[in-house]
Design an enzyme around this catalytic site. Structure first.
Site, PDB file in Angstrom:
ATOM      1  N   SER A 128       0.798  -1.237   0.000  1.00  0.00           N
ATOM      2  CA  SER A 128       0.000   0.000   0.000  1.00  0.00           C
ATOM      3  C   SER A 128       0.825   1.278   0.000  1.00  0.00           C
ATOM      4  CB  SER A 128      -0.951   0.015   1.196  1.00  0.00           C
ATOM      5  OG  SER A 128      -2.014  -0.899   0.995  1.00  0.00           O
ATOM      6  N   LYS A 131       0.134   3.660  -2.761  1.00  0.00           N
ATOM      7  CA  LYS A 131      -0.943   4.652  -2.697  1.00  0.00           C
ATOM      8  C   LYS A 131      -0.413   6.079  -2.621  1.00  0.00           C
ATOM      9  CE  LYS A 131      -4.624   1.772  -0.655  1.00  0.00           C
ATOM     10  NZ  LYS A 131      -4.007   0.474  -0.366  1.00  0.00           N
ATOM     11  N   SER A 183      -6.085   2.845   4.650  1.00  0.00           N
ATOM     12  CA  SER A 183      -5.479   2.249   3.455  1.00  0.00           C
ATOM     13  C   SER A 183      -6.520   1.517   2.621  1.00  0.00           C
ATOM     14  CB  SER A 183      -4.350   1.283   3.855  1.00  0.00           C
ATOM     15  OG  SER A 183      -3.520   0.987   2.759  1.00  0.00           O
TER      16      SER A 183
END
Length: 448
Positions: A128, A131, A183
């Site tokens: 993640s 991101k 997340s």
């Protein structure tokens, strides 16, 4: 009677057709915003392009990454090519802590100086932490006040979620909170849709990575979920963090600890920042944590102490990753200012200069004795020696989402549309037939 009956039929058909058309238009106007993304204008930038084919491997020991780099040697400095060892000034007063991390970078955010690194260009699944690139790419392109209606594909995303519900309306601002704090993979998918679809978002992300000099990165989705070919590096993650922290909106989302997210029946529920560094490390200002089965734990951490901002990016480690980031940050603050950097985080300006120099080297010169220019090497000081080149001219682009919205219209609306077409066709057929009969009677009277 026959003529009156035909007249009444025509009037009834006309009335039904008008009623169906009005109903269809009204339903379309009401339904489209509730089942499709809004048309969101893109900020000026480079034209979008689809991502290139995925690499065959998800992990590469090659320090140079992709061939698209305009720099000679590893981006950020020659010493960053070393593998499986800690890269640090040999005269440093104190060595970096021995942390069980496959790859990391410790750097000064403001100067770009890399204080220490280990396998900085090793390409690994980012989880993640990817991101950060999603946010960095889409923040300047999406209106945070715009409304987005979640679709089933958003709600069905696997992994961590913020809790989007299909057919519920959210603002882009709320989606970014959902992207950073819990997340949310559902928020990542929704933001891709809001930007024009996953292909468009991935093309923009690859463009942004290239603009920043992140040539180790290849994206396959906006969430960071494991997929073949999705890779990044500790060096690239540090680039994303540095560029993101220059934006006030990025800093806001990355440093928020709690947020009230919209739920059912007008109520809200609290979402919390899953980056433990934010609550455990004094002076922490972000940025993003991650975990998948292939990536293991990943983390980008940033902190500020006494006016100095440092960033650390970790890839492939075990939990708790924040403790290893904290140890590296403590070391960085203890030696900052008294250590020779081993490399640099390049800037978009460095990349532009390198591309310009590379282009000049490939351009034939007029003079017979003119030596061709060499592509610049991004050394430890980040200087390339090439002339400054302005940014590309802005392109006014708008994401079109109407075709996708029409595809999601309910079946009964399509049935109404078909009925309208049939009725309209009958009306036209009746009109043409009556005109032909009238003309035939006129010709018969004329002959008689």
């Amino acid at each position: 009677m026959t003529r009156d009956f035909r007249t009444r039929c025509r009037r009834a058909t006309r009335t039904a057709a008008v009623a169906v058309l009005a109903t269809l238009i009204s339903l379309s106007v009401v339904t489209l915003p509730a089942t499709a993304q809004p048309v969101v204008p893109l900020a000026p930038g480079t034209p979008t392009a689809k991502p290139s084919a995925s690499p065959d491997a998800t992990e590469s020991p090659e320090p140079g990454g992709r061939e698209a780099s305009p720099f000679q040697g590893p981006v950020g400095g020659e010493s960053l090519a070393e593998l499986d060892k800690v890269i640090v000034d040999p005269d440093a007063a104190k060595e970096p802590p021995d942390v069980d991390v496959k790859s990391y970078v410790v750097a000064d955010i403001d100067t770009g100086e890399i204080l220490a690194a280990k396998n900085p260009h090793l390409r690994l699944p980012p989880a993640s932490t990817l991101k950060t690139l999603t946010a960095l790419t889409l923040l300047p392109r999406l209106d945070k006040r715009a409304r987005y209606t979640a679709v089933r594909a958003d709600a069905d995303m696997e992994g961590s979620k913020v809790g989007l519900e299909a057919d519920r309306i959210y603002t882009i601002d709320q989606l970014f909170y959902g992207l950073f704090l819990p997340s949310g993979n559902d928020a990542a998918n929704a933001l891709a849709n809001a930007s024009g679809g996953m292909d468009t978002a991935l093309g923009l992300m690859m463009d942004e990575a290239a603009r920043l000099g992140a040539y180790d990165t290849h994206v396959v989705n906006t969430s960071g979920l494991d997929e073949p070919g999705q890779v990044s590096s500790a060096y690239d993650l540090a680039l994303f963090a540095r560029a993101g922290l220059e934006r006030p909106d990025f800093r806001k989302y990355a440093s928020t600890l709690r947020y009230d997210f919209p739920g059912r029946n007008g109520k809200t529920f609290q979402i919390q920042n899953l980056n433990d560094l934010m609550t455990e490390y004094p002076g922490a200002i972000g940025v993003k944590n991650g975990y998948t089965t292939k990536a293991h734990h990943t983390l980008i951490g940033a902190a500020e102490r006494q006016g100095r901002r440092l960033v650390v990016s970790l890839m492939r480690t075990d939990s708790p990753s924040w403790e290893k980031a904290a140890d590296l940050l403590d070391w960085g603050y203890s030696v900052a200012g008294d250590i020779t950097p081993v490399g640099t985080l390049v800037t978009a300006k460095d990349v532009t200069q390198a591309v310009e120099a590379q282009t000049a080297a490939l351009t034939p010169t007029a003079g017979p004795n003119t030596a061709p220019a060499e592509a610049p090497t991004a050394g430890a000081d980040g200087a390339t020696g090439a002339p400054t080149v302005g940014a590309a001219p802005p392109v006014d682009t708008t994401v079109a989402v109407l075709p996708r919205a029409l595809q999601r219209l309910p079946l009964w609306i399509w049935a109404a549309l078909v009925l309208f077409i049939v009725l309209a066709s009958m009306r036209v057929y009746g009109y043409v037939r009556s005109r032909r009969q009238s003309d035939a009677r006129t010709r018969a009277v004329a002959r008689g």
